[in-house]
Design an enzyme around this catalytic site. Structure first.
Site, PDB file in Angstrom:
ATOM      1  N   GLU A 241       4.630  -1.583   3.105  1.00 40.71           N
ATOM      2  CA  GLU A 241       2.974  -0.406   2.180  1.00 40.71           C
ATOM      3  C   GLU A 241       2.225  -1.409   1.571  1.00 40.71           C
ATOM      4  OE1 GLU A 241       4.489   0.429  -1.754  1.00 40.71           O
ATOM      5  OE2 GLU A 241       6.250   0.086  -1.373  1.00 40.71           O
TER       6      GLU A 241
ATOM      7  N   ASP B 192       6.544   5.619  -9.617  1.00 43.90           N
ATOM      8  CA  ASP B 192       6.964   4.015  -8.769  1.00 43.90           C
ATOM      9  C   ASP B 192       6.530   2.868  -9.474  1.00 43.90           C
ATOM     10  OD1 ASP B 192       7.057   2.740  -6.241  1.00 43.90           O
ATOM     11  OD2 ASP B 192       5.593   4.501  -5.063  1.00 43.90           O
TER      12      ASP B 192
END
Length: 635
Positions: A496, A306
């Site tokens: 997020e 990520d």
């Protein structure tokens, strides 16, 4: 020395065996011709070119010339990143940049194409004008795998129209605490539902992959991203090996059944709650990334990190992390630090800190994936190819969950005179939520969604403009002059990290958005029934709001097609049957402000709950409201 190494390896295997054996064993299925092509291509690459294949910069930080000069194998665009940093870029402009990057890559490594990845998580959400579908939490409420598969098809078509071949979706989290700001990216709290719908989405996305119609799907975030304590993004998940496999791993088994070719590692850490052993960050967890995913589950595709995720491993930086590669990361997402990363990784291999066999395995996996994709798009570079409004409208219609209803109130007659209140009723940013045009879904206006229809616009289309009055804060109109009031309440868009509800807060929507309670207080009980819709990315404590509403609807984040909302609110004018409310909760709906868990014993509504709107008796009486409007929840 060799004997000592053998003993160490045996000890490590014995220590990790319970973790590995908690997962079902699978057998690899390989194509001999594909493997031969991969082996032949691998032999043509130098060490530096191999590292280039493993490196993933952001399009803002690299040019086509640099792709050629460094032999880069993949790129990505993050949320709120567009060709030329022009948020109005058309599919043709996206396609043009893709062509330039591809041509540069093929000059550097003839016969080995470049992959471009994007976060197309509810449609091709970075592209202005593309259809935005409801987020996963809403699709979970439909419980409809065929619908999810069709949305995967439509999303793949939109992505291919822009020359992109890879989406970082679906999220397969099984959320344990809805304070997590990414709860809306999950299909629900039931592992079986997540597995079934996740498999369907992968099937839809990857259908026609070799023919240039499908895109690479990504099973993310491996593993237990939805299990962090207190819902803290990138936090620590506590689970036994069995829970890790059976609960958090369920969606990955479905994705593997569907033939998923890429998996993204998670930011979270894992602590074994059976023996309290801390296993650290997933990006550095060889047991899970290699021993479980690649060997036990026989995953032959690539594992991608990520965004700068390698930097969170002890001893690593965004520019240098042998530990992540040794753990099993194949493609390293280093958006802006990619040049020093290449240099440092080459040096690490030359110094023996990363075995050459690990590099070859990573590149072999990358090539295997690349050679499974038809690089020539079969989709025209048009805005029309990025749109599927009727499918999105259907998804909205089927995802709405009716939590409270006064019999006979819905649907509103097609002749009704309606007062619409709540600024979100005319806000496509609120309707779309996070991951919409920009990363957090903020810093946008209705003009950024030219394809979209707000609920207000949809009601005016259905009832006639003269029949619909809009009063954003409900202070300028007399409710008694109308047949009904439609109130739209909403969480502000978030993604997020920024979307987390902090441990010092609770789930009471009115605590964070007191203007929504004030709005209902102005209009409720003043001569017209109140139909309330809540745009939210998770279940919330809304007793005070529901008590001031005659009907209360969980509308989630419905996306660009507000017409789907009007389809259920208003009776059809052409004598067609009213669809009613078919959505059913995939998360429990809390009865109290501190009911964060997805496994609450006494929620207001359990998983599977919801009304049809056709009930003839009142299903919900007045709900209790706490004496303290802002309770402090136990840690």
């Amino acid at each position: 020395m060799a004997a000592l190494l053998a003993l160490a390896a045996t000890a490590a295997t014995a220590e990790t065996a319970p973790i590995v054996q908690a997962w079902p064993a699978r057998k690899p299925v390989r194509d001999a011709a594909l493997e031969a092509r991969v082996d032949a291509a691998l032999k043509t690459l130098t060490l530096r070119q191999k590292i280039g294949q493993m490196t993933q910069p952001e399009i803002r930080a690299i040019t086509p010339d640099e792709v050629r000069d460094y032999g880069i194998g993949t790129v990505l665009n993050g949320g709120g990143s567009w060709p030329g940093q022009d948020r109005n870029a058309t599919p043709a402009q996206w396609r043009a940049l893709s062509g330039q990057l591809q041509a540069a890559a093929l000059q550097a490594t003839p016969g080995i194409p470049l992959l471009w990845g994007t976060d197309a998580v509810h449609g091709h959400n970075n592209v202005r004008g593309a259809t935005l579908f409801p987020h996963h939490i809403a699709l979970g409420a439909t419980h409809d795998a065929d619908l999810v598969r069709d949305i995967g098809h439509a999303t793949a078509r939109a992505v291919r129209a822009t020359g992109v071949q890879w989406t970082f979706a679906p999220t397969l989290a099984v959320v344990q605490d809805v304070r997590w700001g990414r709860s809306y990216e999950s299909f629900g709290a039931d592992p079986a539902l997540v597995r079934r719908l996740g498999q369907a989405e992968v099937e839809g996305l990857q259908d026609g992959l070799k023919e240039g119609r499908g895109v690479l799907a990504t099973a993310k975030h491996f593993v237990a991203d939805g299990g962090t304590r207190r819902g803290i993004d990138q936090g620590v998940s506590h689970a036994t090996p069995a829970e890790l496999a059976q609960v958090h791993g369920a969606g990955y088994l479905g994705a593997l059944d569907a033939g998923v070719l890429t998996v993204m590692a998670s930011f979270n850490s894992w602590t074994d709650s059976a023996d309290y052993t801390a296993h650290g960050k997933m990006h550095g967890n060889k047991t899970l990334l290699t021993d479980v995913l690649k060997e036990r589950l026989a995953f032959d595709g690539l594992v991608v990190s990520d965004w700068d995720g390698i930097a969170q491993i002890p001893g690593c930086t965004p520019e240098d992390c042998p530990a992540a590669i040794n753990a099993g990361i194949d493609v390293v997402m280093v958006p802006f630090h990619w040049k020093p990363f290449i240099a440092n990784t080459v040096r690490a291999v030359e110094q023996g800190r990363i075995p050459m066999a690990r590099i070859d395995d990573a590149v072999r996996r990358i090539l295997r994936v690349k050679f499974s994709v038809g690089m020539d798009s079969a989709v025209p570079a048009t805005m029309e190819a990025s749109q599927a409004p009727e499918l999105a409208r259907r998804a909205v219609r089927e995802s709405l969950v009716l939590l409270k209803n006064r019999p006979g109130l819905l649907p509103l007659p097609s002749t009704a005179r309606v007062l619409v209140v709540g600024a979100a009723a005319d806000s496509l940013p609120h309707q779309a939520g996070g991951w919409s045009v920009t990363w957090q879904g903020r810093d946008t206006t209705n003009a950024d969604y030219p394809q979209g229809t707000t609920l207000l616009a949809a009601l005016r289309q259905r009832l006639g403009a003269a029949q619909v009055m809009f009063d954003a804060d409900g202070s300028q109109s007399d409710p008694a002059r109308f047949d009904a009031i439609v109130a739209v309440l909403a969480e502000a868009p978030y993604a997020e990290g920024e979307g987390d509800i902090r441990v010092t807060e609770n789930l009471r929507h009115s605590q964070r958005y007191p203007q929504d309670l004030a709005l209902l207080q102005r209009v409720a009980g003043r001569g017209a029934p109140v139909v309330t819709l809540l745009y939210s990315g998770r279940p919330l404590y809304v007793n005070d709001l529901a008590n001031r509403s005659d009907a209360f609807i969980a509308a989630w984040q419905p996306g660009s097609e507000g017409t789907g909302l009007a389809d259920v609110l208003v009776a059809p004018a052409d004598s067609k049957p009213w669809p009613g409310f078919t959505g059913r909760l995939s998360f429990p709906w809390p009865a109290g402000p501190c009911q964060f868990s997805s496994h609450e014993a006494k929620p207001w509504w359990p998983v599977g709950g919801g009304l049809s709107g056709r009930e003839t008796t009142v299903a919900t009486s007045r709900l209790p409201e706490p004496a303290d409007p802002q309770p402090i929840c136990p840690l």
